[in-house]
Design a protein around this motif. Structure first.
Motif, mmCIF file in Angstrom:
data_model
loop_
_atom_site.group_PDB
_atom_site.id
_atom_site.type_symbol
_atom_site.label_atom_id
_atom_site.label_comp_id
_atom_site.label_asym_id
_atom_site.label_seq_id
_atom_site.Cartn_x
_atom_site.Cartn_y
_atom_site.Cartn_z
ATOM 1 N N GLY A 45 158.354 56.204 41.788
ATOM 2 C CA GLY A 45 157.532 56.698 43.183
ATOM 3 C C GLY A 45 158.566 57.521 43.897
ATOM 4 N N PHE A 46 158.032 58.587 44.296
ATOM 5 C CA PHE A 46 158.626 59.317 45.437
ATOM 6 C C PHE A 46 158.155 59.110 46.778
ATOM 7 N N TYR A 47 158.864 58.552 47.772
ATOM 8 C CA TYR A 47 158.534 58.044 48.970
ATOM 9 C C TYR A 47 158.997 58.665 50.292
ATOM 10 N N GLN A 48 158.063 58.951 50.994
ATOM 11 C CA GLN A 48 158.324 59.516 52.577
ATOM 12 C C GLN A 48 158.041 58.374 53.360
ATOM 13 N N VAL A 49 159.263 57.962 53.887
ATOM 14 C CA VAL A 49 158.672 56.709 54.926
ATOM 15 C C VAL A 49 158.994 57.303 56.359
ATOM 16 N N MET A 50 158.177 57.111 57.347
ATOM 17 C CA MET A 50 158.079 57.558 58.480
ATOM 18 C C MET A 50 157.931 56.706 59.714
ATOM 19 N N PRO A 51 159.095 55.942 60.228
ATOM 20 C CA PRO A 51 158.792 54.889 61.308
ATOM 21 C C PRO A 51 158.285 55.828 62.603
ATOM 22 N N MET A 52 157.575 55.207 63.493
ATOM 23 C CA MET A 52 157.129 55.885 64.526
ATOM 24 C C MET A 52 158.266 55.829 65.854
ATOM 25 N N PHE A 53 159.130 57.079 65.498
ATOM 26 C CA PHE A 53 160.262 56.679 66.321
ATOM 27 C C PHE A 53 159.689 57.085 68.102
ATOM 28 N N GLU A 54 160.497 56.940 69.030
ATOM 29 C CA GLU A 54 159.942 57.274 70.202
ATOM 30 C C GLU A 54 159.563 58.771 70.279
ATOM 31 N N GLU A 55 160.870 59.504 69.800
ATOM 32 C CA GLU A 55 160.496 60.953 70.019
ATOM 33 C C GLU A 55 159.147 61.587 69.400
ATOM 34 N N ARG A 110 156.365 59.512 69.145
ATOM 35 C CA ARG A 110 155.166 59.102 69.933
ATOM 36 C C ARG A 110 154.833 60.131 70.959
ATOM 37 N N GLU A 111 156.093 60.675 71.434
ATOM 38 C CA GLU A 111 156.174 61.541 72.703
ATOM 39 C C GLU A 111 155.458 62.897 72.256
ATOM 40 N N LEU A 112 155.764 63.309 71.157
ATOM 41 C CA LEU A 112 155.075 64.537 70.387
ATOM 42 C C LEU A 112 153.720 64.173 70.344
#
Length: 566
Positions: A504-514, A516-518
């Protein structure tokens, strides 16, 4: 003999030309196997001419195996798994010498193995690859072979029915029960397991009928049954999967479960689709014994895995797994559920279809025709005191809205979406009609994934790729001098494809505060992507390049499965 070397020699000896070689190499790359087999398949070379050429090249005799009756005592000297692995055939024994027929006399590993195993001196003769396969089926495999079954089929008197004609379903059922048709379907189902296929495609066309297997993510044609068998073979599969054989105008879904030796079960998820020239059938193989639920072995990088585990262990919020069909989303979700499945948690799943059964998890199969869809199941789950909810797929506004509200009211919600990467998932939810403030508040993490082929460990060799090409692909300039690039040459273990298994090739993106603001500020996909990369999120291309540097995959797979970053 390496494919390129054999090709050069054949061109030099004027047996083929450069264009034919290029075409055969292309065919070999697409369907796997040896270069010689591809040349024969395309009609550029006859089997006997190839065998005669190899005979002259290596100074060893060539033989026609069909003219030999091989003694049983000679057959017993080499086990079936070894002859299958190296595609060779013991022919005769003279004193302390064993005569072995091979399609590739340059395979020293095979010769050494036979010497060690039998204690005999090995004398090699050349034989056509097809005749070796026929001999293996004849002398080693007690079950039916494709050739045996196809021979039986020639005796059956079946007519192709015009699509506009009325079909007597009892006649169709009778034809589907003919022994050779039953044998052929059984053979297709079991052969797919042996070859490690994930899907079987049975496809009717105007003047042909073919069977293909998807192995390590790539389709390979395995056989072309006679066109006259189209309806009988299709009906046999439909009967096995409990579909209505008289209904040939509408799509249908079913399931086949078979027991294998050793008490192992294999499930096939069957989909039948009416096409212009008949019904196409696709069977997805669901092998629970091969289901990899250990998250550390799926291919996540250390930081990505840490982020993923942190978010699935939160008491509420939404975790989304995205990617195209067949990218391993279900396995990622099941591995997350496997980690969360404890007696203290109430886990409910809405799936279409339920692919694997798990003890301790309440799994619900969707039935759209009676009104049981994802939204209806989700509403019902919320009245069942759930802790964790898994939705097979968010397809519409209603499902997305209920899922988001559940995530905001104290439940952990896991689901999938069909999008290209993590940042575009945010826009997909917004386009469905979910308000930006709800997306920003509810979503904890998004992971995007693709499956690429894994390099064969036995035959990987360094590949020379220009630095400019690597730079364009996304390799940082500072890493160019130390960057690893390997490819698979092809060997018996990987069926000459150079690849064995998938990663697997994975892109993992937590919802950082920055982020959420965007989202609240109405940022587009490109802006979210740039900010996520600044915060340390790896794109799928970067993840694939990391796997390439670690000698897990090739440059070819990196380009095939991922797109360059802007």
């Amino acid at each position: 003999m390496a494919a390129n070397r054999l090709g050069e020699l054949l061109v030099r000896n004027k047996l083929i030309d450069e264009k034919q070689l290029a075409k055969a190499l292309e065919e070999q790359k697409a369907s796997g196997g040896r270069l010689g087999a591809s040349l024969v398949k395309l009609g550029y070379l006859k089997e006997e001419d190839l065998a005669a050429f190899l005979s002259r090249q290596y100074g060893v005799p060539s033989i026609n195996l069909s003219e030999f009756e091989i003694d049983e005592s000679v057959i017993k000297l080499i086990p079936p798994e070894v002859v299958q692995k190296y595609q060779l055939m013991p022919v005769n024994r003279a004193g302390s010498t064993l005569i072995v027929a091979m399609a590739d006399p340059s395979n020293i590993f095979a010769i050494d193995d036979i010497k060690f195993m039998t204690g005999y001196n090995v004398e090699v003769v050349v034989a056509a690859e097809a005749s070796i396969k026929t001999a293996i089926d004849k002398y080693y495999d007690q079950s039916a072979s494709f050739d045996d079954v196809m021979g039986d089929l020639d005796d059956i008197d079946l007519e192709v029915v015009d699509e506009d004609d009325e079909i007597d379903s009892s006649e169709l059922e009778k034809a589907s029960e003919d022994a050779p048709v039953v044998k052929l379907v059984n053979l297709i189902l079991t052969d797919a397991i042996k070859k490690g296929a994930s899907d079987i495609h049975i496809e009717p066309y105007e003047k042909s009928f073919r069977v293909r297997y998807r192995i390590d993510g790539v389709l390979h044609e395995v056989m072309k049954p006679p066109l006259k068998l189209k309806n009988a073979l299709t009906s046999r599969v439909k009967i096995m999967s409990e579909m209505d054989i008289s209904e040939r105008r509408l799509p249908q879904d079913g399931r086949i479960k078979i027991k294998l030796p050793g008490g192992r079960d294999m499930d096939y998820r069957v989909s039948c689709l009416p096409t212009l020239f008949g019904e196409k059938i696709v069977l997805r193989l669901l092998d629970k014994s091969n289901l990899q639920l250990d998250m550390t072995k799926l291919g996540y990088e250390e930081t990505s895995l840490k982020w993923f585990k942190e978010q699935i262990h939160k008491p509420f919020g939404m975790v989304l797994v995205t990617g195209p069909t067949g990218s391993g989303k279900t396995v990622s979700l099941y591995s997350a559920l496997g980690e969360l499945n404890t007696p203290s948690e109430n886990i409910s799943t809405a799936e279409d279809p339920v692919e694997f059964n798990f003890a301790g998890i309440n799994q619900c199969q969707m039935h759209d025709e009676i009104g049981l869809n994802f939204a209806a199941a989700l509403r019902s789950f919320l009245r069942q005191d759930p802790d964790i909810i898994m939705i097979g797929e968010i397809r519409d506004f209603e499902t997305a809205e209920i899922g988001v509200k559940a995530a905001l009211t104290g439940h952990l919600v896991l689901s999938t979406l069909h999008t290209n990467d993590c940042p575009s998932t945010v826009n997909r939810l917004l386009n469905m009609g979910i308000e930006p403030f709800l997306v920003a508040s509810a979503v904890n993490l998004i992971t995007g994934q693709r499956l690429g082929r894994r390099l064969c460990k036995e035959c990987q060799v360094p590949e020379d790729i220009p630095k400019e090409t690597l730079l364009q692909a996304g390799v940082p300039e500072s890493d160019l001098d130390t960057f690893n690039s390997y490819k698979g040459e092809g060997c018996a273990k990987c069926n000459d494809t150079g690849y064995k298994g998938r990663v697997g090739f994975y892109q993992v993106m937590p919802m950082f505060e920055e982020l959420r603001e965007l989202i609240l500020a109405g940022a587009n996909t490109a802006e979210i992507k740039r900010e996520s990369m600044r915060l340390g999120v790896k794109t799928m291309r970067q993840a694939a390049l990391t796997k390439m540097d670690e000698r897990i995959t090739s440059f070819e797979e990196t380009l095939r499965c991922t797109i360059a970053d802007d």
